[in-house]
Design a protein around this motif. Sequence first.
Motif, PDB file in Angstrom:
ATOM      1  N   ILE A 173     -34.324  -1.901  -1.947  1.00 54.97           N
ATOM      2  CA  ILE A 173     -34.620  -2.383  -3.312  1.00 54.97           C
ATOM      3  C   ILE A 173     -35.267  -1.279  -4.150  1.00 54.97           C
ATOM      4  CG2 ILE A 173     -36.049  -3.986  -4.676  1.00 54.97           C
ATOM      5  CD1 ILE A 173     -35.409  -6.130  -2.562  1.00 54.97           C
ATOM      6  N   THR A 174     -36.207  -0.561  -3.562  1.00 54.60           N
ATOM      7  CA  THR A 174     -36.902   0.477  -4.355  1.00 54.60           C
ATOM      8  C   THR A 174     -36.013   1.695  -4.615  1.00 54.60           C
ATOM      9  OG1 THR A 174     -37.780   1.384  -2.308  1.00 54.60           O
ATOM     10  CG2 THR A 174     -39.220  -0.125  -3.537  1.00 54.60           C
ATOM     11  N   ALA A 195     -31.892 -10.163  -6.453  1.00 51.87           N
ATOM     12  CA  ALA A 195     -31.411 -11.550  -6.515  1.00 51.87           C
ATOM     13  C   ALA A 195     -30.748 -11.949  -5.192  1.00 51.87           C
ATOM     14  CB  ALA A 195     -30.428 -11.713  -7.676  1.00 51.87           C
ATOM     15  N   LYS A 196     -30.003 -11.022  -4.616  1.00 45.22           N
ATOM     16  CA  LYS A 196     -29.293 -11.345  -3.358  1.00 45.22           C
ATOM     17  C   LYS A 196     -30.300 -11.596  -2.224  1.00 45.22           C
ATOM     18  CE  LYS A 196     -25.758  -9.632  -0.181  1.00 45.22           C
ATOM     19  NZ  LYS A 196     -26.339  -9.526   1.141  1.00 45.22           N
ATOM     20  N   ASP A 248     -31.876 -14.848  -2.667  1.00 44.78           N
ATOM     21  CA  ASP A 248     -30.956 -15.929  -2.242  1.00 44.78           C
ATOM     22  C   ASP A 248     -31.059 -16.147  -0.737  1.00 44.78           C
ATOM     23  OD1 ASP A 248     -29.865 -16.210  -4.776  1.00 44.78           O
ATOM     24  OD2 ASP A 248     -27.951 -15.239  -4.301  1.00 44.78           O
ATOM     25  N   GLU A 249     -31.138 -15.035  -0.003  1.00 46.76           N
ATOM     26  CA  GLU A 249     -31.179 -15.155   1.465  1.00 46.76           C
ATOM     27  C   GLU A 249     -32.442 -15.884   1.905  1.00 46.76           C
ATOM     28  OE1 GLU A 249     -30.450 -11.060   2.210  1.00 46.76           O
ATOM     29  OE2 GLU A 249     -28.325 -11.368   1.798  1.00 46.76           O
ATOM     30  N   GLY A 250     -33.563 -15.564   1.248  1.00 47.03           N
ATOM     31  CA  GLY A 250     -34.798 -16.304   1.540  1.00 47.03           C
ATOM     32  C   GLY A 250     -34.586 -17.792   1.263  1.00 47.03           C
ATOM     33  N   GLY A 251     -33.927 -18.088   0.156  1.00 46.29           N
ATOM     34  CA  GLY A 251     -33.642 -19.484  -0.208  1.00 46.29           C
ATOM     35  C   GLY A 251     -32.768 -20.162   0.850  1.00 46.29           C
ATOM     36  N   HIS A 252     -31.754 -19.449   1.338  1.00 49.08           N
ATOM     37  CA  HIS A 252     -30.886 -20.041   2.376  1.00 49.08           C
ATOM     38  C   HIS A 252     -31.715 -20.388   3.612  1.00 49.08           C
ATOM     39  CE1 HIS A 252     -27.200 -17.630   0.692  1.00 49.08           C
ATOM     40  NE2 HIS A 252     -27.710 -18.484  -0.177  1.00 49.08           N
ATOM     41  N   GLY A 253     -32.617 -19.463   3.957  1.00 50.47           N
ATOM     42  CA  GLY A 253     -33.480 -19.732   5.113  1.00 50.47           C
ATOM     43  C   GLY A 253     -34.264 -21.022   4.891  1.00 50.47           C
ATOM     44  N   PHE A 311     -20.460 -14.795  -3.654  1.00 52.43           N
ATOM     45  CA  PHE A 311     -20.904 -13.829  -4.672  1.00 52.43           C
ATOM     46  C   PHE A 311     -21.455 -12.574  -3.986  1.00 52.43           C
ATOM     47  CE2 PHE A 311     -24.504 -12.236  -7.193  1.00 52.43           C
ATOM     48  CZ  PHE A 311     -23.810 -11.773  -8.288  1.00 52.43           C
ATOM     49  N   HIS A 312     -22.202 -12.765  -2.914  1.00 51.92           N
ATOM     50  CA  HIS A 312     -22.777 -11.619  -2.183  1.00 51.92           C
ATOM     51  C   HIS A 312     -21.676 -10.711  -1.643  1.00 51.92           C
ATOM     52  CE1 HIS A 312     -26.649 -14.094  -1.116  1.00 51.92           C
ATOM     53  NE2 HIS A 312     -26.507 -13.872  -2.408  1.00 51.92           N
TER      54      HIS A 312
END
Length: 332
Positions: free
Chosen positions: A74-75, A88-89, A92-97, A178-179
Motif C-alpha cells: 500500500i505504501t 479498497a481491495k 474488502d478482504e477484511g470485510g469478507h473475513g 472486481f479484484h
Amino acid sequence: MYTQGLDSLGKDCLGDSAAESAALEARFQAKIDAEEKIEPKDWMPEAYRRTLIRQISQHAHSEVIGMLPEGNWITRAPTLRRKAVLIAKVQDEGGHGMYLYSAAETLGISRDQMMQQLLSGAAKYSSIFNYPTLTWADVGAIGWLVDGAAIMNQIPLCRCSYGPYARAMVRICREESFHQRQGFEIMLTLARGTPEQKRMAQDALDRWWWPALMMFGPPDAQSKHTAQSMRWKIKRFTNDELRQKFVDVTVPQAEYLGLKIPDPELRWDEETQHYRFGPIDWGEFERVLAGHGPCNRERLEARRRAWEEGAWVREAAIAHAGKRGQRGVQAA
Ligand code: BYC
C-alpha cells in the motif's frame, strides 16, 4: 442472536433413539437433495456442523491473513489511483473475513474461539498467503491468479446448502470479480510497458502459478473431505474439477498478456477439450501446510501482534456496549 436454539436442538438429539436419529438424518439429506437451504435453527448432523465450522472459519482466516501480502504494497503503490484501489481491495478482504466469521458464528462457535484456533496453529488458512510479495507485479498476479482461483472456487459456494454461508458468498463473489479485474489490469499495464516491466510481470507469473493451482486443495484421490462435502452440497465440484476449470480459463488470458505459463508440459488436448498440465509439487504444498512455507511464521506473528495490540479496542467496545445496555435498562 443466530445461535439461540442450537443448544436445545443438540439436547433433543442426545435423547433420540437410533431410529429417530436415522429419520432426522434422512429428512436432512432429503432437504439437501431438494436444494432447500439449511438454516441455523434447523436440525443438522454434528459432522455437518463441524465441517462447516472448519471450512468457513478457515475461509475467514484466509481472507484476513490474505490482507497481509498485498497490504505490504500500500505504501509503495506506483500511483495515487493504484494506492486508492489497493486500499479498497484490502479493506474488502477484511470485510469478507467479517461476513464469514459471522456466518461461522451461526453454527455455535465464537469469534474468540476461532481466533484462538488460528493463533495456536490449530486452524489452517490458505497456503497461498505464505508466499512473499517481492515486487509490484505480485500485486497484479495476486489479483489475476489468486482472486481468479478464489472466484472459481467460490462461485459454486453461492449454492452451498448452508444458507448463511451461501448468502455471504454472493456478495463476496461480486467483489472478488472486481479484484480479479484490477489484478489483470495491472498485469496488462506491465506486460505492455517497458521490457523491464514485462520481465517483472513474467517473474510474478512464474512464482505465483503453481501456488495458485495448489489453492484448490489436494488431488481428489487424496482429498479426505470432498466426497462427504459433495453429498452435503457444501462443495459442488471436486478440487481437481475446479483446478482444471481455472487452468482452462487462465491460459488464454496469459496468452493475451503475452506471458508464458511456467509449465513445459502445458498443452491443449483436442480430445478432452481441456488443457493438460504438468505435475504439481505436492511436497511443497505439504511443507507449506506444515508451517514451513516462506512466510508462515511472519503471517502468524503479524496476526498475533494485531490481536494483542487490539485488546484495548475490544475491551473498550465491550465496556461501551455494557454502559449502553445499562442505560437502556434504566430508561425502560
Ligand atoms: N491451503 O479434503 P480437502 C481468498 C486442507 S481466500 C491450506 O480437499 P476441503 C482471497 C483442508 O483444509 C481463499 N489448506 O479439504 C483472500 C484439509 O485440512 P483440515 C480461501 C488446505 O475442505 C484475500 C486438508 O487440506 N478459500 O480467496 O474439502 C485475497 C484436506 O483437503 C488447502 C477458501 O477457503 C489450501 N490451499 O477442500 C485474495 C474457500 N487446500 O481442515 C483472495 C473455501 C486444502 O482437514 N474452502 N487444505 O485440517 C474450500 O473450498 C475448501 O475448504 C478447500 C479444501 C477447497 C480449500
